[in-house]
Design a protein around this motif. Structure first.
Motif, PDB file in Angstrom:
ATOM      1  N   PRO A  36       4.840  -3.769   2.904  1.00  0.00           N
ATOM      2  CA  PRO A  36       3.375  -3.781   2.714  1.00  0.00           C
ATOM      3  C   PRO A  36       2.985  -4.759   1.609  1.00  0.00           C
ATOM      4  O   PRO A  36       3.649  -4.825   0.561  1.00  0.00           O
ATOM      5  CB  PRO A  36       3.071  -2.329   2.321  1.00  0.00           C
ATOM      6  CG  PRO A  36       4.179  -1.536   2.947  1.00  0.00           C
ATOM      7  CD  PRO A  36       5.394  -2.402   2.861  1.00  0.00           C
ATOM      8  N   PRO A  37       1.922  -5.539   1.784  1.00  0.00           N
ATOM      9  CA  PRO A  37       1.521  -6.573   0.810  1.00  0.00           C
ATOM     10  C   PRO A  37       1.319  -6.037  -0.606  1.00  0.00           C
ATOM     11  O   PRO A  37       1.700  -6.688  -1.571  1.00  0.00           O
ATOM     12  CB  PRO A  37       0.208  -7.113   1.395  1.00  0.00           C
ATOM     13  CG  PRO A  37       0.318  -6.834   2.855  1.00  0.00           C
ATOM     14  CD  PRO A  37       1.054  -5.554   2.984  1.00  0.00           C
ATOM     15  N   ASP A  38       0.720  -4.856  -0.755  1.00  0.00           N
ATOM     16  CA  ASP A  38       0.469  -4.351  -2.105  1.00  0.00           C
ATOM     17  C   ASP A  38       1.760  -3.998  -2.815  1.00  0.00           C
ATOM     18  O   ASP A  38       1.897  -4.179  -4.024  1.00  0.00           O
ATOM     19  CB  ASP A  38      -0.471  -3.146  -2.065  1.00  0.00           C
ATOM     20  CG  ASP A  38       0.085  -2.014  -1.228  1.00  0.00           C
ATOM     21  OD1 ASP A  38       0.823  -2.298  -0.258  1.00  0.00           O
ATOM     22  OD2 ASP A  38      -0.205  -0.837  -1.543  1.00  0.00           O
ATOM     23  N   VAL A  39       2.752  -3.501  -2.048  1.00  0.00           N
ATOM     24  CA  VAL A  39       4.048  -3.196  -2.648  1.00  0.00           C
ATOM     25  C   VAL A  39       4.721  -4.489  -3.099  1.00  0.00           C
ATOM     26  O   VAL A  39       5.254  -4.582  -4.220  1.00  0.00           O
ATOM     27  CB  VAL A  39       4.951  -2.434  -1.654  1.00  0.00           C
ATOM     28  CG1 VAL A  39       6.352  -2.257  -2.232  1.00  0.00           C
ATOM     29  CG2 VAL A  39       4.343  -1.080  -1.314  1.00  0.00           C
ATOM     30  N   ALA A  40       4.689  -5.505  -2.235  1.00  0.00           N
ATOM     31  CA  ALA A  40       5.297  -6.791  -2.589  1.00  0.00           C
ATOM     32  C   ALA A  40       4.626  -7.391  -3.819  1.00  0.00           C
ATOM     33  O   ALA A  40       5.294  -7.938  -4.715  1.00  0.00           O
ATOM     34  CB  ALA A  40       5.205  -7.747  -1.400  1.00  0.00           C
ATOM     35  N   HIS A  86       5.837  -7.156 -11.529  1.00  0.00           N
ATOM     36  CA  HIS A  86       6.787  -6.520 -12.442  1.00  0.00           C
ATOM     37  C   HIS A  86       7.908  -7.487 -12.804  1.00  0.00           C
ATOM     38  O   HIS A  86       8.312  -7.594 -13.976  1.00  0.00           O
ATOM     39  CB  HIS A  86       7.353  -5.255 -11.784  1.00  0.00           C
ATOM     40  CG  HIS A  86       8.275  -4.476 -12.669  1.00  0.00           C
ATOM     41  ND1 HIS A  86       7.854  -3.836 -13.826  1.00  0.00           N
ATOM     42  CD2 HIS A  86       9.617  -4.246 -12.584  1.00  0.00           C
ATOM     43  CE1 HIS A  86       8.891  -3.242 -14.395  1.00  0.00           C
ATOM     44  NE2 HIS A  86       9.970  -3.484 -13.662  1.00  0.00           N
ATOM     45  N   LEU A  87       8.421  -8.218 -11.808  1.00  0.00           N
ATOM     46  CA  LEU A  87       9.492  -9.179 -12.073  1.00  0.00           C
ATOM     47  C   LEU A  87       9.012 -10.305 -12.987  1.00  0.00           C
ATOM     48  O   LEU A  87       9.737 -10.750 -13.886  1.00  0.00           O
ATOM     49  CB  LEU A  87      10.009  -9.763 -10.744  1.00  0.00           C
ATOM     50  CG  LEU A  87      10.799  -8.797  -9.855  1.00  0.00           C
ATOM     51  CD1 LEU A  87      11.128  -9.464  -8.521  1.00  0.00           C
ATOM     52  CD2 LEU A  87      12.098  -8.371 -10.543  1.00  0.00           C
ATOM     53  N   GLU A  88       7.787 -10.752 -12.752  1.00  0.00           N
ATOM     54  CA  GLU A  88       7.247 -11.828 -13.612  1.00  0.00           C
ATOM     55  C   GLU A  88       7.093 -11.345 -15.045  1.00  0.00           C
ATOM     56  O   GLU A  88       7.369 -12.078 -15.996  1.00  0.00           O
ATOM     57  CB  GLU A  88       5.902 -12.298 -13.054  1.00  0.00           C
ATOM     58  CG  GLU A  88       6.025 -13.060 -11.744  1.00  0.00           C
ATOM     59  CD  GLU A  88       4.676 -13.341 -11.109  1.00  0.00           C
ATOM     60  OE1 GLU A  88       3.645 -12.887 -11.689  1.00  0.00           O
ATOM     61  OE2 GLU A  88       4.632 -13.989 -10.038  1.00  0.00           O
ATOM     62  N   ALA A  89       6.649 -10.107 -15.227  1.00  0.00           N
ATOM     63  CA  ALA A  89       6.484  -9.558 -16.578  1.00  0.00           C
ATOM     64  C   ALA A  89       7.828  -9.445 -17.270  1.00  0.00           C
ATOM     65  O   ALA A  89       7.960  -9.754 -18.468  1.00  0.00           O
ATOM     66  CB  ALA A  89       5.808  -8.193 -16.495  1.00  0.00           C
ATOM     67  N   LEU A  90       8.845  -9.013 -16.547  1.00  0.00           N
ATOM     68  CA  LEU A  90      10.184  -8.897 -17.120  1.00  0.00           C
ATOM     69  C   LEU A  90      10.717 -10.274 -17.525  1.00  0.00           C
ATOM     70  O   LEU A  90      11.300 -10.439 -18.596  1.00  0.00           O
ATOM     71  CB  LEU A  90      11.145  -8.241 -16.122  1.00  0.00           C
ATOM     72  CG  LEU A  90      10.981  -6.740 -15.892  1.00  0.00           C
ATOM     73  CD1 LEU A  90      11.945  -6.269 -14.804  1.00  0.00           C
ATOM     74  CD2 LEU A  90      11.276  -5.972 -17.194  1.00  0.00           C
ATOM     75  N   THR A  91      10.495 -11.252 -16.649  1.00  0.00           N
ATOM     76  CA  THR A  91      10.986 -12.603 -16.932  1.00  0.00           C
ATOM     77  C   THR A  91      10.295 -13.187 -18.156  1.00  0.00           C
ATOM     78  O   THR A  91      10.923 -13.765 -19.043  1.00  0.00           O
ATOM     79  CB  THR A  91      10.750 -13.522 -15.726  1.00  0.00           C
ATOM     80  OG1 THR A  91      11.407 -12.973 -14.587  1.00  0.00           O
ATOM     81  CG2 THR A  91      11.287 -14.916 -15.996  1.00  0.00           C
ATOM     82  N   ALA A  92       8.988 -13.011 -18.233  1.00  0.00           N
ATOM     83  CA  ALA A  92       8.221 -13.543 -19.374  1.00  0.00           C
ATOM     84  C   ALA A  92       8.635 -12.855 -20.661  1.00  0.00           C
ATOM     85  O   ALA A  92       8.807 -13.485 -21.709  1.00  0.00           O
ATOM     86  CB  ALA A  92       6.728 -13.354 -19.127  1.00  0.00           C
ATOM     87  N   PRO A 139      14.801  -6.189 -21.617  1.00  0.00           N
ATOM     88  CA  PRO A 139      14.193  -5.845 -20.331  1.00  0.00           C
ATOM     89  C   PRO A 139      13.242  -4.683 -20.426  1.00  0.00           C
ATOM     90  O   PRO A 139      12.311  -4.559 -19.641  1.00  0.00           O
ATOM     91  CB  PRO A 139      15.421  -5.507 -19.455  1.00  0.00           C
ATOM     92  CG  PRO A 139      16.518  -6.322 -20.047  1.00  0.00           C
ATOM     93  CD  PRO A 139      16.239  -6.325 -21.522  1.00  0.00           C
ATOM     94  N   GLY A 140      13.371  -3.831 -21.459  1.00  0.00           N
ATOM     95  CA  GLY A 140      12.458  -2.706 -21.619  1.00  0.00           C
ATOM     96  C   GLY A 140      11.169  -3.087 -22.318  1.00  0.00           C
ATOM     97  O   GLY A 140      10.300  -2.260 -22.524  1.00  0.00           O
ATOM     98  N   GLY A 141      11.044  -4.349 -22.730  1.00  0.00           N
ATOM     99  CA  GLY A 141       9.819  -4.795 -23.334  1.00  0.00           C
ATOM    100  C   GLY A 141       9.843  -4.783 -24.851  1.00  0.00           C
ATOM    101  O   GLY A 141       8.863  -5.120 -25.493  1.00  0.00           O
ATOM    102  N   GLU A 142      10.975  -4.368 -25.468  1.00  0.00           N
ATOM    103  CA  GLU A 142      11.049  -4.305 -26.930  1.00  0.00           C
ATOM    104  C   GLU A 142      11.594  -5.625 -27.467  1.00  0.00           C
ATOM    105  O   GLU A 142      12.568  -6.167 -26.953  1.00  0.00           O
ATOM    106  CB  GLU A 142      11.960  -3.154 -27.352  1.00  0.00           C
ATOM    107  CG  GLU A 142      11.425  -1.776 -26.925  1.00  0.00           C
ATOM    108  CD  GLU A 142      12.375  -0.687 -27.366  1.00  0.00           C
ATOM    109  OE1 GLU A 142      13.425  -1.009 -27.943  1.00  0.00           O
ATOM    110  OE2 GLU A 142      12.073   0.495 -27.105  1.00  0.00           O
ATOM    111  N   HIS A 143      10.978  -6.136 -28.556  1.00  0.00           N
ATOM    112  CA  HIS A 143      11.443  -7.386 -29.145  1.00  0.00           C
ATOM    113  C   HIS A 143      12.656  -7.123 -30.013  1.00  0.00           C
ATOM    114  O   HIS A 143      12.766  -6.094 -30.662  1.00  0.00           O
ATOM    115  CB  HIS A 143      10.324  -8.015 -30.003  1.00  0.00           C
ATOM    116  CG  HIS A 143       9.222  -8.595 -29.176  1.00  0.00           C
ATOM    117  ND1 HIS A 143       9.281  -9.867 -28.659  1.00  0.00           N
ATOM    118  CD2 HIS A 143       8.035  -8.060 -28.773  1.00  0.00           C
ATOM    119  CE1 HIS A 143       8.181 -10.108 -27.977  1.00  0.00           C
ATOM    120  NE2 HIS A 143       7.396  -9.014 -28.026  1.00  0.00           N
TER     121      HIS A 143
END
Length: 271
Positions: free
Chosen positions: A240-244, A250-256, A264-268
């Motif tokens: 489904p498009p919304d799932v994709a 989420h992947l882009e946020a993890l990469t950034a 990967p958990g968002g902690e510096h």
């Protein structure tokens, strides 16, 4: 001398007896008809030494043995089955499933089917004793055997009926000469489906499946379940498009975050 009233009075018991012997209602009627025809044609042979019903059952038994018994129709030869049941009942480790036997005995068709797997003489003795309520002495008279022999037929017939209802003795006989045990075969089916057996292992399993009376159905069920699961793998499945979109975000946020020195958990990480 036998008269018509004696015959009419004996008909219900004769039909029950015939039906238990041959199983098929039409054949049972034919057996009773032939019995009555023979009895009336030889009425002078009845001297009154036995009850009319006993003599009529003797005629029915002889007729059945002469014309209606068909050993070739049995899955296991009568003598072979009788010997196997005797051996099983002498074995202290032999057991049956009482619940299965009781369940099948309570079902008329299953009980009649099991009776058909008894040798004809034992089948007759059990039916006359346990269905018609005859004494062993009267059965001995009808079968023209000794009293001890009649008692033995009743005893062995009951044991064979229980074994027939349970089915294990016949399954053992059917498995004679079959390559490898059932458990060995069943434990290899999964590897067979996945094409991971060696040539000799594959040949042995296939030989077992070709001869075993019980394993082919289990193999077919496993193949069917495996095929059903494989059908769930649809190459044309569409996410489904919304799932994709959520996964990509989420992947882009993890990469950034990782690129900026975050875990990967968002902690510096500390400097």
């Amino acid at each position: 001398m036998l008269d018509g009233e004696d015959v009419v009075a004996a008909l219900p018991g004769l039909y029950r007896y015939a039906l238990a012997l041959v199983r098929d209602p039409q054949e049972a009627e034919d057996l009773v008809q032939e019995t009555v025809t023979k009895a009336l044609a030889n009425a002078t042979a009845f001297r009154g030494e036995a009850a009319p019903a006993t003599w009529l059952h003797t005629v029915a038994y002889r007729t059945f043995v002469d014309r209606y018994r068909r050993p070739a129709d049995l899955p296991v030869a009568e003598d072979t089955l009788a010997a196997a049941v005797d051996a099983a009942w002498r074995d202290d480790a032999y057991r049956v499933s009482p619940h299965l036997v009781a369940e099948r005995a309570a079902q008329r068709q299953s009980l009649l089917d099991a009776l058909l797997r008894l040798p004809h003489d034992h089948r007759s003795a059990v039916v006359l004793h346990d269905v018609e309520g005859w004494t062993a002495a009267r059965i001995a008279e009808a079968h023209e055997i000794s009293l001890p022999a009649a008692k033995q037929r009743i005893r062995r017939g009951r044991a064979m009926l229980v074994s027939a209802l349970d089915g294990e003795v016949e399954r053992r006989l059917a498995r004679r000469g079959v390559p490898m045990t059932c458990w060995e075969a069943r434990s290899r089916v999964s590897d067979y489906i996945d094409d991971e057996l060696t040539g000799p292992e594959r040949a042995g399993l296939e030989a077992h499946l070709a001869a075993c009376p019980t394993c082919p159905s289990l193999y077919a069920a496993l193949v069917g379940a495996h095929g059903g699961l494989g059908a769930l793998r649809d190459a044309d499945s569409v996410v489904p498009p919304d799932v994709a979109a959520r996964v990509r975000a989420h992947l882009e946020a993890l990469t950034a975050g990782t690129g900026a020195g975050a875990t990967p958990g968002g902690e510096h990480r500390g400097a």
